[in-house]
Write a protein that holds these residues in place. Structure first.
Motif, PDB file in Angstrom:
ATOM      1  N   PRO A  47     -39.417   6.538  26.022  1.00 13.79           N
ATOM      2  CA  PRO A  47     -39.826   7.930  26.216  1.00 13.79           C
ATOM      3  C   PRO A  47     -39.720   8.726  24.910  1.00 13.79           C
ATOM      4  CG  PRO A  47     -38.183   7.268  27.849  1.00 13.79           C
ATOM      5  CD  PRO A  47     -38.271   6.170  26.831  1.00 13.79           C
ATOM      6  N   LYS A  48     -40.727   9.494  24.617  1.00 18.56           N
ATOM      7  CA  LYS A  48     -40.686  10.385  23.458  1.00 18.56           C
ATOM      8  C   LYS A  48     -39.470  11.298  23.611  1.00 18.56           C
ATOM      9  CE  LYS A  48     -43.144  14.053  21.117  1.00 18.56           C
ATOM     10  NZ  LYS A  48     -44.207  15.039  21.221  1.00 18.56           N
ATOM     11  N   GLY A  49     -38.726  11.463  22.525  1.00 17.39           N
ATOM     12  CA  GLY A  49     -37.528  12.304  22.545  1.00 17.39           C
ATOM     13  C   GLY A  49     -36.254  11.567  22.910  1.00 17.39           C
ATOM     14  N   SER A  50     -36.361  10.317  23.380  1.00 21.88           N
ATOM     15  CA  SER A  50     -35.137   9.560  23.692  1.00 21.88           C
ATOM     16  C   SER A  50     -34.472   9.122  22.381  1.00 21.88           C
ATOM     17  CB  SER A  50     -35.451   8.361  24.587  1.00 21.88           C
ATOM     18  OG  SER A  50     -36.299   7.443  23.946  1.00 21.88           O
ATOM     19  N   VAL A  51     -33.197   8.776  22.459  1.00 26.61           N
ATOM     20  CA  VAL A  51     -32.414   8.428  21.266  1.00 26.61           C
ATOM     21  C   VAL A  51     -32.938   7.129  20.641  1.00 26.61           C
ATOM     22  CG1 VAL A  51     -30.132   7.756  20.407  1.00 26.61           C
ATOM     23  CG2 VAL A  51     -30.352   9.638  22.049  1.00 26.61           C
ATOM     24  N   LEU A  52     -33.228   7.194  19.349  1.00 28.39           N
ATOM     25  CA  LEU A  52     -33.622   6.020  18.559  1.00 28.39           C
ATOM     26  C   LEU A  52     -32.390   5.450  17.859  1.00 28.39           C
ATOM     27  CD1 LEU A  52     -35.636   4.067  17.213  1.00 28.39           C
ATOM     28  CD2 LEU A  52     -36.104   5.862  15.528  1.00 28.39           C
ATOM     29  N   THR A  53     -31.725   6.270  17.038  1.00 25.40           N
ATOM     30  CA  THR A  53     -30.518   5.820  16.328  1.00 25.40           C
ATOM     31  C   THR A  53     -29.430   6.871  16.389  1.00 25.40           C
ATOM     32  OG1 THR A  53     -31.171   6.714  14.178  1.00 25.40           O
ATOM     33  CG2 THR A  53     -31.842   4.439  14.659  1.00 25.40           C
ATOM     34  N   VAL A  54     -28.204   6.395  16.242  1.00 25.10           N
ATOM     35  CA  VAL A  54     -27.025   7.247  16.137  1.00 25.10           C
ATOM     36  C   VAL A  54     -26.205   6.709  14.979  1.00 25.10           C
ATOM     37  CG1 VAL A  54     -24.926   8.092  17.266  1.00 25.10           C
ATOM     38  CG2 VAL A  54     -26.962   7.598  18.638  1.00 25.10           C
ATOM     39  N   THR A  55     -25.907   7.547  13.992  1.00 23.02           N
ATOM     40  CA  THR A  55     -24.961   7.139  12.958  1.00 23.02           C
ATOM     41  C   THR A  55     -23.586   7.610  13.401  1.00 23.02           C
ATOM     42  OG1 THR A  55     -25.260   9.130  11.632  1.00 23.02           O
ATOM     43  CG2 THR A  55     -26.683   7.249  11.114  1.00 23.02           C
TER      44      THR A  55
END
Length: 161
Positions: A47-55
């Motif tokens: 889904p657009k806007g869902s989390v891709l990466t987290v540092t």
């Protein structure tokens, strides 16, 4: 910027896992969260806007968690070793990290996300490196019988040789 950064590939739990890990270790924090834009979302079927990466940082060590889909899964071939000074620290981390996961022999465990950890008392390394092979072998035999490592039992094995 850290020169080498471990990247952890999750199906869809990157944000959840990063927050879980940060809550367990002092001197830890969430950094940047990036989200799927229209183009990447279409390619990844996310889904657009869902989390891709987290540092995030654990005790000053930087990590990146990626929601890349179910293509890859974790294996014990890569693990994170945590040196603990006290039994209380071993117990706390073991309890939290193994909850919903799977205890393994010799201080290893898989957490609920499939990531492998080694929860190791610092005194174990000292005892295993003792110049007296009878002592170090006695400690090794004791460790091989354990899942969560027990400092008192390891010390008893060390004294018995």
């Amino acid at each position: 910027m850290q020169r080498i950064t471990p990247n952890l590939w999750f199906d869809h739990q990157a944000d959840e896992a990063a927050r879980f890990y940060v809550a367990l270790f002092p001197n830890s924090r969430i950094g940047t969260v990036t989200r799927y834009g229209e183009a990447e979302a279409a390619v990844a079927r996310r889904p657009k806007g869902s989390v891709l990466t987290v540092t995030f940082e654990l005790e000053g060590q930087e990590f990146v968690a990626l929601n890349g889909g179910p293509v890859f899964q974790f294996s014990p071939a890569i693990s994170f070793s945590v040196n603990c000074k006290t039994q209380e620290e071993v117990d706390r981390l073991w309890e939290k990290l193994s909850e919903g996961g799977e205890p393994q022999p010799c201080g290893w465990l898989k957490d609920r996300y499939g990531v492998s950890w080694q929860i190791v008392p610092t005194v174990l390394v000292e005892m295993l490196q003792d110049k007296d092979p009878a002592r170090s072998q006695s400690v090794m035999r004791a460790m091989l019988q354990m899942k969560k490592l027990d400092i008192a039992a390891l010390k008893r094995a060390y004294e018995l040789k």
